[in-house]
Design a protein around this motif. Structure first.
Motif, PDB file in Angstrom:
ATOM      1  N   THR A  33       0.868  -1.158   0.000  1.00 17.90           N
ATOM      2  CA  THR A  33       0.000   0.000   0.000  1.00 17.90           C
ATOM      3  C   THR A  33       0.915   1.220   0.000  1.00 17.90           C
ATOM      4  OG1 THR A  33      -1.742  -1.124   1.241  1.00 17.90           O
ATOM      5  CG2 THR A  33      -1.721   1.283   1.315  1.00 17.90           C
ATOM      6  N   SER A  52      -4.345   1.633  -2.644  1.00 23.28           N
ATOM      7  CA  SER A  52      -4.223   0.212  -2.347  1.00 23.28           C
ATOM      8  C   SER A  52      -3.236  -0.460  -3.298  1.00 23.28           C
ATOM      9  CB  SER A  52      -5.587  -0.464  -2.446  1.00 23.28           C
ATOM     10  OG  SER A  52      -6.095  -0.364  -3.770  1.00 23.28           O
ATOM     11  N   TYR A  59      -7.722   6.982  -0.841  1.00 18.22           N
ATOM     12  CA  TYR A  59      -8.297   7.794   0.229  1.00 18.22           C
ATOM     13  C   TYR A  59      -7.519   9.096   0.301  1.00 18.22           C
ATOM     14  CZ  TYR A  59     -10.233   9.275   4.655  1.00 18.22           C
ATOM     15  OH  TYR A  59     -10.878   9.992   5.633  1.00 18.22           O
ATOM     16  N   THR A 104      -6.368  -0.027   4.805  1.00 21.39           N
ATOM     17  CA  THR A 104      -7.365   0.195   5.848  1.00 21.39           C
ATOM     18  C   THR A 104      -7.405   1.675   6.191  1.00 21.39           C
ATOM     19  OG1 THR A 104      -5.874   0.000   7.756  1.00 21.39           O
ATOM     20  CG2 THR A 104      -6.745  -2.048   6.831  1.00 21.39           C
ATOM     21  N   ASN A 105      -8.295   2.039   7.099  1.00 17.13           N
ATOM     22  CA  ASN A 105      -8.372   3.433   7.546  1.00 17.13           C
ATOM     23  C   ASN A 105      -7.089   3.875   8.227  1.00 17.13           C
ATOM     24  OD1 ASN A 105     -10.963   3.570   6.590  1.00 17.13           O
ATOM     25  ND2 ASN A 105     -11.928   3.227   8.572  1.00 17.13           N
ATOM     26  N   TYR A 112       1.656   3.501  10.186  1.00 14.82           N
ATOM     27  CA  TYR A 112       1.178   2.422   9.310  1.00 14.82           C
ATOM     28  C   TYR A 112       2.245   2.013   8.291  1.00 14.82           C
ATOM     29  CZ  TYR A 112      -1.872   0.576   5.529  1.00 14.82           C
ATOM     30  OH  TYR A 112      -2.453  -0.170   4.536  1.00 14.82           O
TER      31      TYR A 112
END
Length: 126
Positions: A33, A52, A59, A104-105, A112
């Motif tokens: 990601t 992604s 996002y 993911t969020n 992350y």
């Protein structure tokens, strides 16, 4: 291990455009990601956008939504950030980042990401 190298930064006028690239080497690029962050002088590094592994999901931070577009070319091991309608507040060092985690969020969080590039300066003059 993956190495990330950003390019494409520079000086642009307000309302103008720039396209950033982030070239990856090392492990399979499509395993990651990818995200873009930015850091203005005296401010915290902030999330801009994430994409992604396949490129099918993205996002955006509200501050860039509708103006910036992220894309990736897994065959070229590269992620792009097209920046249009630039504003003076977009001035910052832009970093790309890679995460082995699924999309993911949490992709808005610096923690992350496993790998970071060195950054490229974007300066927008008003």
């Amino acid at each position: 291990q993956v190495q990330l190298v950003e390019s494409g930064g520079g000086l642009a006028q307000a309302g103008g455009s720039l396209r950033l690239s982030c070239a990856a080497s090392g492990r399979t690029f499509s395993s990651y990601t990818m995200g873009w962050f930015r850091q203005a002088p005296g401010k915290e590094r902030e999330f801009v956008v994430a994409i992604s592994r396949s490129g099918g999901r993205t996002y955006y931070a509200d501050s860039v939504k509708g103006r910036f577009t992220i894309s990736r070319d897994n065959a070229k091991n590269t992620v792009y950030l097209q920046m249009n309608s630039l504003k003076s507040e977009d001035t910052a060092v832009y970093y790309c980042a890679a995460s082995l985690a699924g999309f993911t969020n949490a992709a808005i969080e610096r923690s992350y990401y496993d790998y970071w590039g060195q950054g490229t300066q974007v300066t927008v003059s008003s």
